[in-house]
Enzyme design. Structure first.
Site, mmCIF file in Angstrom:
data_model
loop_
_atom_site.group_PDB
_atom_site.id
_atom_site.type_symbol
_atom_site.label_atom_id
_atom_site.label_comp_id
_atom_site.label_asym_id
_atom_site.label_seq_id
_atom_site.Cartn_x
_atom_site.Cartn_y
_atom_site.Cartn_z
ATOM 1 N N GLY A 101 20.391 -28.297 20.797
ATOM 2 C CA GLY A 101 21.041 -29.348 20.001
ATOM 3 C C GLY A 101 22.499 -29.536 20.365
ATOM 4 N N ASP A 124 18.456 -18.514 21.450
ATOM 5 C CA ASP A 124 17.285 -18.488 22.337
ATOM 6 C C ASP A 124 17.668 -18.806 23.779
ATOM 7 O OD1 ASP A 124 15.542 -17.751 20.401
ATOM 8 O OD2 ASP A 124 14.862 -19.777 19.934
ATOM 9 N N LYS A 141 26.912 -21.575 21.856
ATOM 10 C CA LYS A 141 26.949 -22.914 21.259
ATOM 11 C C LYS A 141 25.986 -23.019 20.089
ATOM 12 C CE LYS A 141 23.775 -25.214 21.419
ATOM 13 N NZ LYS A 141 22.494 -25.921 21.436
ATOM 14 N N THR A 142 26.333 -23.628 19.019
ATOM 15 C CA THR A 142 25.452 -24.167 17.986
ATOM 16 C C THR A 142 26.257 -24.476 16.733
ATOM 17 O OG1 THR A 142 23.519 -23.919 16.564
ATOM 18 C CG2 THR A 142 24.616 -21.867 17.101
ATOM 19 N N ARG A 182 15.468 -29.221 25.282
ATOM 20 C CA ARG A 182 14.993 -27.984 24.653
ATOM 21 C C ARG A 182 13.928 -27.256 25.479
ATOM 22 N NH1 ARG A 182 17.186 -27.026 19.792
ATOM 23 N NH2 ARG A 182 17.874 -28.766 18.476
ATOM 24 N N ASP A 224 25.021 -24.498 13.960
ATOM 25 C CA ASP A 224 24.437 -23.708 12.873
ATOM 26 C C ASP A 224 25.253 -22.465 12.535
ATOM 27 O OD1 ASP A 224 22.509 -25.600 13.171
ATOM 28 O OD2 ASP A 224 20.955 -24.259 13.920
HETATM 29 P P1 FBP Z 1 20.597 -25.655 18.214
HETATM 30 O O1 FBP Z 1 20.099 -24.450 17.485
HETATM 31 O O2 FBP Z 1 19.873 -25.942 19.459
HETATM 32 O O3 FBP Z 1 22.088 -25.611 18.412
HETATM 33 O O4 FBP Z 1 20.353 -26.945 17.272
HETATM 34 C C1 FBP Z 1 20.852 -27.024 15.996
HETATM 35 C C2 FBP Z 1 20.274 -28.140 15.166
HETATM 36 O O5 FBP Z 1 21.265 -29.131 14.957
HETATM 37 C C3 FBP Z 1 19.730 -27.619 13.826
HETATM 38 O O6 FBP Z 1 20.743 -27.537 12.864
HETATM 39 C C4 FBP Z 1 18.663 -28.616 13.510
HETATM 40 O O7 FBP Z 1 17.664 -28.068 12.671
HETATM 41 C C5 FBP Z 1 18.096 -28.933 14.850
HETATM 42 O O8 FBP Z 1 19.150 -28.767 15.784
HETATM 43 C C6 FBP Z 1 17.544 -30.335 14.950
HETATM 44 O O9 FBP Z 1 17.178 -30.564 16.261
HETATM 45 P P2 FBP Z 1 16.513 -31.902 16.798
HETATM 46 O O10 FBP Z 1 17.518 -32.997 16.610
HETATM 47 O O11 FBP Z 1 16.228 -31.600 18.225
HETATM 48 O O12 FBP Z 1 15.303 -32.110 15.972
#
Ligand code: FBP
Length: 560
Positions: A81, A176, A202-203, A145, A205
């Site tokens: 993300g 991951d 990165k994230t 992803r 979250d």
């Molecule tokens: P990452 O863990 O890859 O950084 O993504 C975070 C995130 O924004 C989460 O908060 C959310 O649940 C998810 O991605 C949503 O992903 P997508 O837009 O691919 O459905």
């Protein structure tokens, strides 16, 4: 890239991100090695899986006047993300590589890890990177992803690196993706392939952090954007005085975003999934808790309020967690049967044959739209996609129902009207705050220093972040140090341990100390938009979470 750019973007392009002193003379640094390291748990198992990258020392850098090093050709990948600041990691990496040697080159693999396997790339040149400095988004090379985990993918990646003369890869991703970066580093070392692999944390979250990595990038900016919007909604609520706003916040399983936004804005309710799980709170208990706050405020004449809800909440409510796990199994084993059933009622009937009596009751008590969301959408691993479940609607509806019951009983005489919101995508690509712009640039530049030092299997690490950048330190953390073994899809896998909200840590304690006051009083804070220019206390502040976790002062910041 669009031909028209905003006035802010133009002004922001000139911003020079700050670097830790260790990187002030370039990426050709002095390297100090610490003692051998071990993984956070399951040491024997992790060691056996990573014979080449286990036990390697932590690294600390200091500046030298060594000057030019050997030219390097590197590749970079954005994984998962979006998070604000990704472009600055690439800018820092680019500048760091050029500081090692002006003939160094950088290739960006397109569309995430899949780009490495499919050999889709672009060369990053000075003119190209200049357009993206200090901007939000991952659009410079795109993200994806695709998981890099099979030897076939690793070999294909190696073949493609060799075609371009790449001897180092930087993978910018979450827990991951960094786990897979370490698997890749290990594989290439075992093969003596001559390709180093470095990770960057990165994230939005905020769940990739530990003793060594103080925060993941993007968390700061995303929380500031959400807090601005929550503040605006709070001000609207306090002006109109007629709505309760239920705001779901992104963040997947962990509630770090919800907690940080609560600390920044003082809402009336903020649920923390980790607490719900620890206290084994049922959905009905959660609803009663919110309804009691609505009633208490109403008794004071305040028929309005704001409730923050973490994205992953439903997975932490014991009876819904059980229901989801049963649904995952049923849908996986009876896929063909359920594909043919499209209306909610028939689906419920068919499911009740397989669900346990307890889960059947829970499922039946949920609104039809939520039943559909729980049964319709599955990710590629067969799991429910929590971001697609409208928990904010579910809670608003159930609170309304509960209040009607208590009204009948005579314990609530007020009004209840709700609005729902989901804040997620609004924050993931925002222009990075000064903190994220500096931190990301430093992480990228530091990754170039790790490459220059010939290291592999390390995560780029910049620390002492609550201090000004002039006191930040730089170095490398072995990725194996962060690993434990977890059961994933029926198999034991080495993975970086995900950081959930700790209920005995300072950020949660600061929230818990104040929440009862915030529930009934209208003590809203309106943080306003991110400021890029102006006084340092307005522009360069760190998140409350970082400050509370790392502040060693005797309480001048009211942290403990
Ligand atoms: P990452 O863990 O890859 O950084 O993504 C975070 C995130 O924004 C989460 O908060 C959310 O649940 C998810 O991605 C949503 O992903 P997508 O837009 O691919 O459905």
């Amino acid at each position: 890239m669009s031909k028209t750019i905003s006035a802010l973007q133009k002004a922001r392009a000139a911003y020079k991100p700050k670097l830790p002193p260790a990187l002030a003379n370039g990426a050709n640094v002095e390297v100090k090695e610490g003692a051998p390291t071990k993984s956070v748990a399951d040491q024997d198992k992790v060691k056996a899986l990573f014979p080449n990258t286990y036990g390697i020392p932590e690294l600390t850098f200091s500046a030298t006047a060594k000057g030019e090093a050997k030219a390097v050709t590197a590749g970079v990948i954005l994984s998962g993300g979006q998070a604000p600041g990704g472009h600055n990691v690439i800018a820092g990496l680019f500048d760091g590589l050029k500081s090692l040697n002006k003939n160094s080159r950088l290739f960006g693999f397109l569309g995430g890890p899949g780009g490495l396997v499919d050999n889709k790339y672009v060369e990053i040149t000075p003119e190209f990177i200049d357009q993206y400095r200090n901007t939000g988004g991952f659009d410079i090379i795109g993200s994806g992803r695709t998981k890099l985990e099979t030897h076939e993918q690793f070999d294909k990646g190696l073949e493609n690196c060799r075609k371009l003369g790449i001897t180092a890869l930087v993978i910018i991703g979450g827990d991951d993706s960094n786990t897979n970066a370490c698997l890749l580093a290990e594989y290439y070392l075992a093969k003596n392939a001559g390709v180093q692999v470095i990770g960057c944390p990165k994230t939005i979250d905020g769940d990739l952090k530990n003793e060594q990595i103080e925060t993941s990038f993007g968390f700061d900016t995303a929380c500031r954007v959400y807090s601005e919007l929550i503040g605006n909604i709070q001000r609207d609520a306090n002006s109109a005085k007629k709505y309760w706003h239920f705001i779901k916040l992104m963040g997947r399983s962990a509630s770090h975003i919800g907690l940080e936004c609560a600390l920044q804005t003082h809402p009336n309710v903020a649920l923390i999934s980790e607490e719900v799980a620890a206290k084994k709170q049922t959905l009905d208990e959660i609803i009663s808790y919110i309804a009691s706050i609505v009633a208490a405020r109403s008794a004071k004449g305040d028929n309005f309020g704001v409730a923050l809800i973490p994205e992953g909440l439903v997975e932490f409510v014991p009876e819904i967690k059980k229901l989801i796990s049963e649904l995952n199994d049923i849908l996986a084993h009876h896929d063909a049967e359920f594909k043919e059933i499209h209306d909610t009622e028939s689906r419920f009937k068919a499911l009740s044959k397989y669900l346990t009596a307890e889960s059947c009751k829970v499922f039946g008590s949920l609104p039809g739209s939520i039943q559909d969301q729980l049964t319709n959408e599955r990710d590629p691993h067969g799991n429910v996609q929590v971001s697609l479940i409208e928990t904010e609607k579910l809670l608003a509806q159930l609170v309304s129902k509960k209040l009607k019951e208590v009204k009948k009983a005579g314990t609530f005489a007020g009004k209840f009207s709700s609005q729902v919101h989901f804040l997620g995508y609004e924050g993931r690509c925002a222009a990075p705050s000064n903190f994220d712009a500096d931190y990301c640039y430093s992480l990228g530049f530091n990754a170039a220093a790790l490459i220059g030092a010939g290291k592999s299997g390390y995560m780029s690490s910049v620390r002492n972040l609550i201090k000004p950048a002039s006191e930040w330190t730089a170095g490398g953390i072995p990725i194996t140090m962060m690993m434990n073994i977890e059961r994933r899809h029926g198999e034991d896998k080495p993975v970086i341990k995900k950081a959930l909200v700790e209920l005995d840590a300072a950020p949660f304690k600061a929230f818990a100390k104040n929440r009862e006051t915030w529930a009934v009083e209208t003590d809203y804070v309106y943080p306003g938009p991110i400021q890029y220019f102006g006084p340092s206390e307005v522009c360069d502040a760190v998140t409350k979470t970082l400050e509370l976790e790392h502040c060693k002062c005797s309480c001048s910041c009211n942290c403990k």
